[in-house]
Motif scaffolding. Sequence first.
Motif, PDB file in Angstrom:
ATOM      1  N   ILE A  99      36.191   9.873  23.035  1.00 37.89           N
ATOM      2  CA  ILE A  99      36.120  11.234  23.547  1.00 37.89           C
ATOM      3  C   ILE A  99      36.832  11.224  24.893  1.00 37.89           C
ATOM      4  CG2 ILE A  99      34.614  13.109  24.287  1.00 37.89           C
ATOM      5  CD1 ILE A  99      32.499  11.934  22.360  1.00 37.89           C
ATOM      6  N   VAL A 100      37.865  12.038  25.002  1.00 36.58           N
ATOM      7  CA  VAL A 100      38.639  12.126  26.242  1.00 36.58           C
ATOM      8  C   VAL A 100      38.085  13.312  27.024  1.00 36.58           C
ATOM      9  CG1 VAL A 100      40.940  12.338  27.227  1.00 36.58           C
ATOM     10  CG2 VAL A 100      40.645  11.262  24.977  1.00 36.58           C
ATOM     11  N   PHE A 101      37.650  13.058  28.257  1.00 40.30           N
ATOM     12  CA  PHE A 101      37.013  14.133  29.020  1.00 40.30           C
ATOM     13  C   PHE A 101      37.346  14.036  30.499  1.00 40.30           C
ATOM     14  CE2 PHE A 101      34.098  10.614  29.013  1.00 40.30           C
ATOM     15  CZ  PHE A 101      33.539  10.606  30.283  1.00 40.30           C
ATOM     16  N   GLY A 102      36.975  15.078  31.225  1.00 39.25           N
ATOM     17  CA  GLY A 102      37.167  15.146  32.670  1.00 39.25           C
ATOM     18  C   GLY A 102      36.088  16.018  33.275  1.00 39.25           C
ATOM     19  N   ILE A 103      36.280  16.373  34.540  1.00 40.77           N
ATOM     20  CA  ILE A 103      35.294  17.168  35.276  1.00 40.77           C
ATOM     21  C   ILE A 103      35.992  18.409  35.834  1.00 40.77           C
ATOM     22  CG2 ILE A 103      33.668  17.161  37.230  1.00 40.77           C
ATOM     23  CD1 ILE A 103      32.881  15.174  35.088  1.00 40.77           C
ATOM     24  N   ASN A 104      35.336  19.577  35.703  1.00 41.61           N
ATOM     25  CA  ASN A 104      35.930  20.797  36.252  1.00 41.61           C
ATOM     26  C   ASN A 104      35.482  21.020  37.695  1.00 41.61           C
ATOM     27  OD1 ASN A 104      33.354  21.938  36.177  1.00 41.61           O
ATOM     28  ND2 ASN A 104      33.796  23.265  34.438  1.00 41.61           N
ATOM     29  N   GLN A 105      35.831  22.180  38.284  1.00 38.37           N
ATOM     30  CA  GLN A 105      35.534  22.455  39.686  1.00 38.37           C
ATOM     31  C   GLN A 105      34.037  22.606  39.961  1.00 38.37           C
ATOM     32  OE1 GLN A 105      36.768  24.700  37.572  1.00 38.37           O
ATOM     33  NE2 GLN A 105      36.047  26.752  38.048  1.00 38.37           N
ATOM     34  N   HIS A 106      33.230  22.768  38.916  1.00 38.48           N
ATOM     35  CA  HIS A 106      31.778  22.902  39.070  1.00 38.48           C
ATOM     36  C   HIS A 106      31.053  21.592  38.728  1.00 38.48           C
ATOM     37  CE1 HIS A 106      32.308  27.196  39.609  1.00 38.48           C
ATOM     38  NE2 HIS A 106      32.978  27.263  38.460  1.00 38.48           N
ATOM     39  N   PHE A 107      31.833  20.506  38.635  1.00 37.11           N
ATOM     40  CA  PHE A 107      31.316  19.186  38.270  1.00 37.11           C
ATOM     41  C   PHE A 107      30.657  19.173  36.890  1.00 37.11           C
ATOM     42  CE2 PHE A 107      31.387  19.185  42.924  1.00 37.11           C
ATOM     43  CZ  PHE A 107      32.275  18.144  43.122  1.00 37.11           C
ATOM     44  N   GLU A 108      31.200  19.990  36.007  1.00 40.75           N
ATOM     45  CA  GLU A 108      30.749  20.010  34.615  1.00 40.75           C
ATOM     46  C   GLU A 108      31.751  19.231  33.769  1.00 40.75           C
ATOM     47  OE1 GLU A 108      28.731  24.445  34.584  1.00 40.75           O
ATOM     48  OE2 GLU A 108      30.836  24.225  34.073  1.00 40.75           O
ATOM     49  N   THR A 109      31.253  18.625  32.720  1.00 42.88           N
ATOM     50  CA  THR A 109      32.111  17.843  31.841  1.00 42.88           C
ATOM     51  C   THR A 109      32.974  18.761  30.980  1.00 42.88           C
ATOM     52  OG1 THR A 109      30.451  16.107  31.734  1.00 42.88           O
ATOM     53  CG2 THR A 109      32.125  16.098  30.011  1.00 42.88           C
ATOM     54  N   CYS A 110      34.256  18.458  30.904  1.00 38.37           N
ATOM     55  CA  CYS A 110      35.195  19.166  30.037  1.00 38.37           C
ATOM     56  C   CYS A 110      35.728  18.169  29.015  1.00 38.37           C
ATOM     57  CB  CYS A 110      36.383  19.706  30.822  1.00 38.37           C
ATOM     58  SG  CYS A 110      35.973  20.890  32.073  1.00 38.37           S
TER      59      CYS A 110
END
Length: 194
Positions: free
Chosen positions: A167-178
């Motif tokens: 699973i390839v993921f990152g973090i958005n500006q609200h520190f939520e997982t994308c």
Amino acid sequence: MRVPDCDPNPSNEGHKPFLAVHNHDLVILSQLHFLRSNHEVPEVMTSHVMSMNRCGIKTSSAVAHMALQSSGYDNLPFQLKDVYNKVATLRKLDNLPSDSKGALAFLDDLSTKDPDIYVEYKLDDQNHLTNLLWADGVSRRDYMLFGEVIAFDSTYMTNKYNKPLKIVFGINQHFETCVFGYVVIVDETEDIYC
């Protein structure tokens, strides 16, 4: 019929004579379907189950329907496991849609609803699916906005094919997982990641 207590012929000391006559029933009629000779699923019933499977009806439900028509499971000339074995054999012989073909068909169907979906896959020499990558439109847009740093989460070899799911993921500006995408790979060699 009475079995003699001892052998009348003293030369066969310690051996009882063989009697070719049975002194009991071979099997109770209600247990006849447990005999190995009665485990063959008739061709007409196999075709019936296969056609019901193609319509989305599970094998167990198809057999339940046949049992209902035959006034009970005891009246069927086979057991449920025999039908499962026969269906599995026919699927291998007929090369019916496999899980990988089903997954690709599912992703193809999603592309009609989401025109921004991205799917890429590779096949080996035997036409088996080796690698599969997909990302829907929302994941791709999230990657464009928040894809400076990405991470991989490996659900390591927990699926029935023992293939790593990434699973390839990152973090958005609200520190939520994308979630940016999903990858099923054949192995974890360096070439796969390039």
